[in-house]
Design a protein around this motif. Structure first.
Motif, short mmCIF file in Angstrom:
data_model
loop_
_atom_site.label_atom_id
_atom_site.label_comp_id
_atom_site.label_asym_id
_atom_site.label_seq_id
_atom_site.Cartn_x
_atom_site.Cartn_y
_atom_site.Cartn_z
N LYS A 36 12.39 6.03 -10.11
CA LYS A 36 11.84 4.98 -10.97
C LYS A 36 12.13 3.60 -10.39
N ALA A 37 13.37 3.36 -9.97
CA ALA A 37 13.73 2.07 -9.39
C ALA A 37 12.93 1.82 -8.12
N PHE A 38 12.76 2.85 -7.31
CA PHE A 38 11.97 2.72 -6.08
C PHE A 38 10.54 2.32 -6.40
N LEU A 39 9.92 3.01 -7.36
CA LEU A 39 8.53 2.72 -7.73
C LEU A 39 8.37 1.28 -8.22
N THR B 60 10.33 -1.32 -7.75
CA THR B 60 10.62 -2.29 -6.70
C THR B 60 9.45 -2.40 -5.73
N VAL B 61 8.94 -1.27 -5.30
CA VAL B 61 7.81 -1.27 -4.35
C VAL B 61 6.58 -1.91 -4.98
N ALA B 62 6.27 -1.54 -6.21
CA ALA B 62 5.09 -2.09 -6.88
C ALA B 62 5.23 -3.60 -7.07
N ASN B 63 6.41 -4.05 -7.46
CA ASN B 63 6.64 -5.48 -7.63
C ASN B 63 6.47 -6.22 -6.30
N ASN B 64 7.01 -5.66 -5.22
CA ASN B 64 6.86 -6.27 -3.90
C ASN B 64 5.40 -6.30 -3.45
N LEU B 65 4.66 -5.24 -3.75
CA LEU B 65 3.23 -5.22 -3.41
C LEU B 65 2.48 -6.34 -4.13
N MET B 66 2.82 -6.55 -5.40
CA MET B 66 2.16 -7.62 -6.16
C MET B 66 2.54 -8.99 -5.59
N LEU B 67 3.81 -9.17 -5.24
CA LEU B 67 4.23 -10.45 -4.67
C LEU B 67 3.54 -10.71 -3.32
N ASN B 68 3.39 -9.67 -2.53
CA ASN B 68 2.66 -9.81 -1.27
C ASN B 68 1.21 -10.18 -1.50
N GLU B 69 0.61 -9.58 -2.52
CA GLU B 69 -0.79 -9.90 -2.84
C GLU B 69 -0.92 -11.36 -3.29
N ILE B 70 0.03 -11.82 -4.07
CA ILE B 70 0.00 -13.22 -4.52
C ILE B 70 0.14 -14.16 -3.33
N LYS B 71 1.03 -13.85 -2.41
CA LYS B 71 1.17 -14.66 -1.20
C LYS B 71 -0.13 -14.68 -0.42
N HIS B 72 -0.75 -13.54 -0.30
CA HIS B 72 -2.01 -13.45 0.43
C HIS B 72 -3.09 -14.29 -0.25
N GLN B 73 -3.15 -14.24 -1.56
CA GLN B 73 -4.16 -15.02 -2.28
C GLN B 73 -3.91 -16.51 -2.12
N LYS B 74 -2.65 -16.92 -2.02
CA LYS B 74 -2.35 -18.33 -1.78
C LYS B 74 -2.86 -18.77 -0.41
N ASP C 2 -4.24 -0.48 -8.79
CA ASP C 2 -4.21 -0.17 -7.37
C ASP C 2 -2.79 -0.27 -6.81
N LYS C 3 -2.07 -1.30 -7.23
CA LYS C 3 -0.71 -1.48 -6.72
C LYS C 3 0.20 -0.36 -7.22
N ALA C 4 0.00 0.09 -8.45
CA ALA C 4 0.79 1.21 -8.95
C ALA C 4 0.50 2.46 -8.12
N GLN C 5 -0.77 2.71 -7.82
CA GLN C 5 -1.12 3.86 -6.98
C GLN C 5 -0.49 3.74 -5.59
N ASP C 6 -0.54 2.53 -5.03
CA ASP C 6 0.06 2.32 -3.71
C ASP C 6 1.56 2.59 -3.73
N ALA C 7 2.20 2.24 -4.84
CA ALA C 7 3.64 2.50 -4.96
C ALA C 7 3.91 4.01 -4.96
N PHE C 8 3.06 4.77 -5.63
CA PHE C 8 3.23 6.22 -5.62
C PHE C 8 2.97 6.80 -4.23
N VAL C 9 2.02 6.22 -3.51
CA VAL C 9 1.77 6.68 -2.14
C VAL C 9 3.01 6.43 -1.28
N LYS C 10 3.63 5.26 -1.45
CA LYS C 10 4.84 4.96 -0.68
C LYS C 10 5.99 5.90 -1.08
#
Length: 174
Positions: A64-67, A69-83, A42-50
């Motif tokens: 490639k760098a944009f994808l 970076t965005v995907a990594n940030n999406l995952m970090l945001n999800e981890i923060k949310h889960q915390k 899902d996060k990979a798909q979201d990165a492509f949407v962005k």
């Protein structure tokens, strides 16, 4: 640095080529780095949407760098949310309310009387009333579901409402 005029990311063919080239690798990267519990696909798909949303601002060489970076940030945001969710679940919810015991008792008694009156309605009245007031369906939808005319549905709801008002003191519905 000039943009590549021949390879505009906003073109469907170019974007599709980027997607086919990086989608699986990006998903695998997220999966290996963070695991499956955070939905790497899902996060990979979201990165492509962005990327698609920002296609005019991103050059092909930076895609490639944009994808990643965005995907990594999406995952970090999800981890923060889960915390935050975990912290909320670990806190003990308050075991008190501002409601008086009398109010709580009256509410429970009213609910019991309401359920009793609902049971006393005919099945047609109860079904039409609950479909309208609980599920929020329109009269035309209920008529179609039950195979009757809209006037019949209106009559059933009105008669159920009349009985509920008569049997329950202070009964009101929006």
């Amino acid at each position: 640095m000039p943009k590549e005029l021949n390879d505009n990311i906003c073109k469907d063919a170019v974007f599709e080529r980027i997607y086919n080239k990086y989608a699986q690798d990006l998903q695998n990267f997220l999966y290996y780095k963070y695991g499956a519990q955070y939905n790497p696909g899902d996060k990979a798909q979201d990165a492509f949407v962005k990327l698609w949303d920002n296609c005019k601002n991103v050059t092909l060489s930076k895609a490639k760098a944009f994808l990643y970076t965005v995907a990594n940030n999406l995952m970090l945001n999800e981890i923060k949310h889960q915390k935050v969710v975990l912290k909320y679940h670990l806190e003990n919810p308050k075991s008190y309310t501002n409601e008086t015991p009398e109010f709580i008792l009256e509410k429970e008694q009213f609910l019991q009387r309401y359920q009793k009156v609902l049971q006393s309605l005919s099945e047609e009245q109860r079904v039409a009333f609950l479909l309208n007031k609980v599920e929020g369906k329109k009269h035309a939808e209920i008529a179609e579901l039950l195979g009757v005319t809209q006037k019949v549905v209106e009559y059933r709801i009105y008669s159920a409402f009349t009985i509920l008002k008569r049997e329950l003191d202070g009964f009101k519905i929006k």
